[in-house]
Write an enzyme that holds these catalytic residues in place. Structure first.
Site, short mmCIF file in Angstrom:
data_model
loop_
_atom_site.label_atom_id
_atom_site.label_comp_id
_atom_site.label_asym_id
_atom_site.label_seq_id
_atom_site.Cartn_x
_atom_site.Cartn_y
_atom_site.Cartn_z
N PHE A 24 -5.49 34.73 -21.85
CA PHE A 24 -5.16 36.16 -21.92
C PHE A 24 -6.27 36.95 -22.62
O PHE A 24 -6.69 38.00 -22.17
CB PHE A 24 -3.85 36.36 -22.68
CG PHE A 24 -2.63 36.02 -21.89
CD1 PHE A 24 -2.26 36.78 -20.81
CD2 PHE A 24 -1.85 34.93 -22.23
CE1 PHE A 24 -1.13 36.48 -20.07
CE2 PHE A 24 -0.71 34.61 -21.50
CZ PHE A 24 -0.35 35.38 -20.42
N GLU A 185 13.30 26.51 -24.34
CA GLU A 185 13.23 26.73 -22.89
C GLU A 185 13.16 25.40 -22.15
O GLU A 185 13.86 25.19 -21.15
CB GLU A 185 12.01 27.60 -22.57
CG GLU A 185 12.21 29.04 -23.03
CD GLU A 185 10.95 29.91 -23.00
OE1 GLU A 185 11.10 31.14 -22.95
OE2 GLU A 185 9.84 29.38 -23.04
N ALA A 335 1.06 36.38 -26.29
CA ALA A 335 0.16 36.89 -25.25
C ALA A 335 -0.31 38.32 -25.55
O ALA A 335 -1.48 38.65 -25.32
CB ALA A 335 0.89 36.84 -23.91
C1 LIG Z 1 4.71 26.89 -23.64
C2 LIG Z 1 4.29 28.23 -24.14
C3 LIG Z 1 5.13 29.31 -24.00
C4 LIG Z 1 4.75 30.57 -24.44
N1 LIG Z 1 5.60 31.63 -24.27
C5 LIG Z 1 5.19 32.86 -24.65
C6 LIG Z 1 6.03 34.00 -24.39
O1 LIG Z 1 7.13 33.87 -23.85
N2 LIG Z 1 5.56 35.23 -24.76
C7 LIG Z 1 4.33 35.38 -25.36
O2 LIG Z 1 3.94 36.50 -25.64
N3 LIG Z 1 3.55 34.33 -25.61
C8 LIG Z 1 3.94 33.07 -25.26
N4 LIG Z 1 3.13 32.01 -25.50
C9 LIG Z 1 1.86 32.22 -26.23
C10 LIG Z 1 0.78 32.75 -25.34
O3 LIG Z 1 0.73 32.05 -24.13
C11 LIG Z 1 -0.53 32.66 -26.11
O4 LIG Z 1 -0.41 33.47 -27.25
C12 LIG Z 1 -1.71 33.12 -25.29
O5 LIG Z 1 -1.86 32.34 -24.13
C13 LIG Z 1 -2.99 33.05 -26.11
O6 LIG Z 1 -4.05 33.50 -25.33
P1 LIG Z 1 -5.53 33.05 -25.67
O7 LIG Z 1 -6.39 33.69 -24.64
O8 LIG Z 1 -5.82 33.29 -27.10
O9 LIG Z 1 -5.55 31.48 -25.48
P2 LIG Z 1 -5.22 30.63 -24.18
O10 LIG Z 1 -4.32 31.36 -23.24
O11 LIG Z 1 -4.79 29.31 -24.68
O12 LIG Z 1 -6.64 30.50 -23.46
C14 LIG Z 1 -7.68 29.78 -24.03
C15 LIG Z 1 -8.66 29.40 -22.93
O13 LIG Z 1 -9.80 28.83 -23.52
C16 LIG Z 1 -10.20 27.70 -22.77
N5 LIG Z 1 -10.95 26.83 -23.67
C17 LIG Z 1 -10.50 26.15 -24.76
N6 LIG Z 1 -11.50 25.51 -25.36
C18 LIG Z 1 -12.63 25.79 -24.66
C19 LIG Z 1 -13.99 25.43 -24.79
N7 LIG Z 1 -14.42 24.68 -25.81
N8 LIG Z 1 -14.85 25.87 -23.85
C20 LIG Z 1 -14.44 26.64 -22.81
N9 LIG Z 1 -13.16 27.03 -22.65
C21 LIG Z 1 -12.27 26.61 -23.56
C22 LIG Z 1 -8.90 27.11 -22.26
O14 LIG Z 1 -9.12 26.33 -21.10
C23 LIG Z 1 -8.09 28.37 -21.97
O15 LIG Z 1 -8.27 28.82 -20.65
C24 LIG Z 1 3.49 30.74 -25.06
C25 LIG Z 1 2.64 29.64 -25.21
C26 LIG Z 1 3.03 28.40 -24.74
C27 LIG Z 1 2.09 27.23 -24.89
#
Ligand SMILES: Cc1cc2nc3c(=O)[nH]c(=O)nc-3n(C[C@H](O)[C@H](O)[C@H](O)COP(=O)(O)OP(=O)(O)OC[C@H]3O[C@@H](n4cnc5c(N)ncnc54)[C@H](O)[C@@H]3O)c2cc1C
Length: 454
Positions: A24, A185, A335
């Site tokens: 995200f 869930e 998210a």
């Molecule tokens: C099961 C589950 C249910 C959830 N339900 C909710 C909900 O209902 N509502 C809500 O608001 N939030 C929810 N969340 C939380 C939400 O999904 C996260 O807060 C959000 O995805 C965080 O976004 P991000 O971009 O920080 O990290 P992420 O979405 O985890 O993205 C990180 C990205 O970095 C990449 N990456 C990691 N390390 C490396 C590297 N070294 N080199 C290159 N790429 C890398 C990964 O492949 C990934 O694509 C949920 C999370 C989970 C796991």
């Protein structure tokens, strides 16, 4: 090692922005930079943006992998300044301004940057017991969801051919650790699939006898939603047949079961062949690499400490956003925080590149849009600015929120039609499982973990 920028030598020199992670936070940063005169490289260890909030529906065979993911290339195809690269960031040199990335086949390459946005997210944490991962897949990645699907459906299949009730019972017992939204869930969905989708399909077992045990160290599930909603969630889970084991710590997980420790120190063993882990989070391995290179602080979960504007102290062109950032005033790992923080970092890049004066206050301000958790068919809990919904109204609000944030119109249409079929007929069509064990590697594609282990 080669440098990806060499192959782009013919392009006019524009500031280079590297974004690590296409979740995200990274995706929203890239989107914000669409019309900014920069060259953006989005690096991810996977090919797709994953909608983690619906992972449990993929894991339990309701939605397909394609319905909860969107290829990053496709999402950014109209962003002429953006290049998507598959690889895992494994190193950074802040003096040379380069990121080293590893290809999935083992080769490596370098990406030069003028501005860096790190949005690499979190992984599952086993609280110092990474050996549990072998027996208890987490639920953070697509690999995890498919590993869970294989274990859950595989368990019913194995039980069907076992001769004694005792043997069948341990395959028909499912343990979920962590009673936050993800655990609740997942536990609810396993009971629903056992009682609805699988009814009448087996000859030797009765799937509805499947036990689902939910464990958590806190006294009740989904405590973040407050006592009233937590109480409602408990009631609905119990009605569904989920057995709540609250206020206990899981101290051991083996192939044959788990051990839980109560507050008074009593240890209880539960025989189960399926343990699923949603209990905690830790930063991905790259966070430690980054912290060492930038002399940055990490919190207990490994998140990188950032200033109010989300830059790393001493590095005004490096931002850390999304789940992996740690602020003095902590924000939830959701998210909305990820999207808004990614956007915020990219907006600062925009101002710096266009030599616009920085805003008087570049501090990140989070606009809380609430949170939601699905309990079961027609039951969800939602909290938005003090308004709390549960039961059917909560379920309706949950559906609207999730559809709004799911990437791609086609995915939304497909999700609605799948949900309609499920609600009316109880059918789950995404039940194929591979022969091999995709869950065998605890953190697939993590070159850093493999390096550390070898
Ligand atoms: C099961 C589950 C249910 C959830 N339900 C909710 C909900 O209902 N509502 C809500 O608001 N939030 C929810 N969340 C939380 C939400 O999904 C996260 O807060 C959000 O995805 C965080 O976004 P991000 O971009 O920080 O990290 P992420 O979405 O985890 O993205 C990180 C990205 O970095 C990449 N990456 C990691 N390390 C490396 C590297 N070294 N080199 C290159 N790429 C890398 C990964 O492949 C990934 O694509 C949920 C999370 C989970 C796991």
């Amino acid at each position: 090692m080669n440098s990806l920028s060499q192959s782009c030598a013919a392009k006019p020199a524009r500031p280079k922005v590297v974004i690590i992670g296409g979740g995200f936070a990274g995706l929203w940063a890239a989107r914000r930079l669409k019309r900014v005169p920069v060259d953006v490289t989005l690096l991810d260890r996977g090919t797709s943006n994953l909608f983690q909030p619906l992972l449990y529906q993929c894991a339990t065979g309701l939605l397909s992998e394609g319905q909860i993911t969107q290829p990053l290339r496709s999402l950014l195809r109209d962003h002429r300044n953006a290049t998507v690269v598959l690889g895992e960031a494994v190193g950074i040199d802040p003096d040379a301004k380069t990121v080293t990335a590893r290809r999935v086949n083992g080769g490596s390459f370098e990406l030069g940057y003028d501005y860096l946005i790190v949005a690499a997210g979190m992984r599952q944490s086993y609280f110092g017991h990474d050996e549990f991962a072998k027996h208890a897949p987490g639920m953070k990645t697509l690999d995890d969801a498919l590993a869970i699907r294989r274990r859950v459906y595989g368990a019913f299949e194995i039980a069907e051919s076992l001769p004694t009730a005792e043997e069948r019972a341990e395959w028909l017992t499912f343990a979920v650790t962590g009673a936050g939204p993800a655990g609740v869930e997942l536990a609810g969905q396993i009971r629903e699939l056992a009682t609805r989708a699988l009814a009448r399909e087996y000859r030797n077992i009765d799937p509805s006898e499947a036990r689902v045990l939910l464990f958590d160290g806190l006294p009740s599930p989904v405590t973040a939603f407050g006592p009233r909603m937590s109480e409602r969630a408990s009631r609905q889970l119990t009605r569904l047949g989920v057995e709540l084991h609250m206020g206990v710590l899981v101290t051991d997980v083996t192939e044959a079961g788990l051990t839980a420790k109560a507050k008074d120190g009593t240890l209880t063993n539960y025989r189960t062949r399926t343990v699923l882990w949603t209990a905690g989070v830790a930063a991905v391995p790259f966070a430690t690499v980054l912290a060492k290179a930038l002399d940055a602080v990490q919190d207990r979960a490994g998140r990188i400490g950032v200033l109010d504007d989300l830059t790393v102290p001493g590095h005004d062109r490096i931002w850390v956003v999304g789940d992996i950032m740690a602020r003095d005033k902590p924000l939830p790992g959701v998210a909305e925080v990820a999207m808004q923080s990614g956007y915020h970092a990219a907006a600062q890049v925009d101002r710096k590149v266009r030599l616009q004066p920085a805003r008087r206050n570049e501090a990140f301000r989070y606009h809380d849009l609430g949170s939601a958790a699905y309990i079961s068919r027609y039951h969800a809990i939602v909290e938005f600015k003090g308004i709390r919904l549960s039961g059917f109204p909560g379920w309706l609000a949950w559906g609207v929120i999730h559809l709004a944030f799911l990437s791609g119109a086609w995915n939304r249409i497909r999700a609605i039609s799948t949900w309609m079929v499920y609600l009316t007929r109880g059918r789950r069509s995404e039940r194929a499982i591979p022969y091999g064990d995709p869950g065998a590697m605890p953190y697939p594609y993590s070159a850093i973990t493999q390096q550390a282990e070898s």
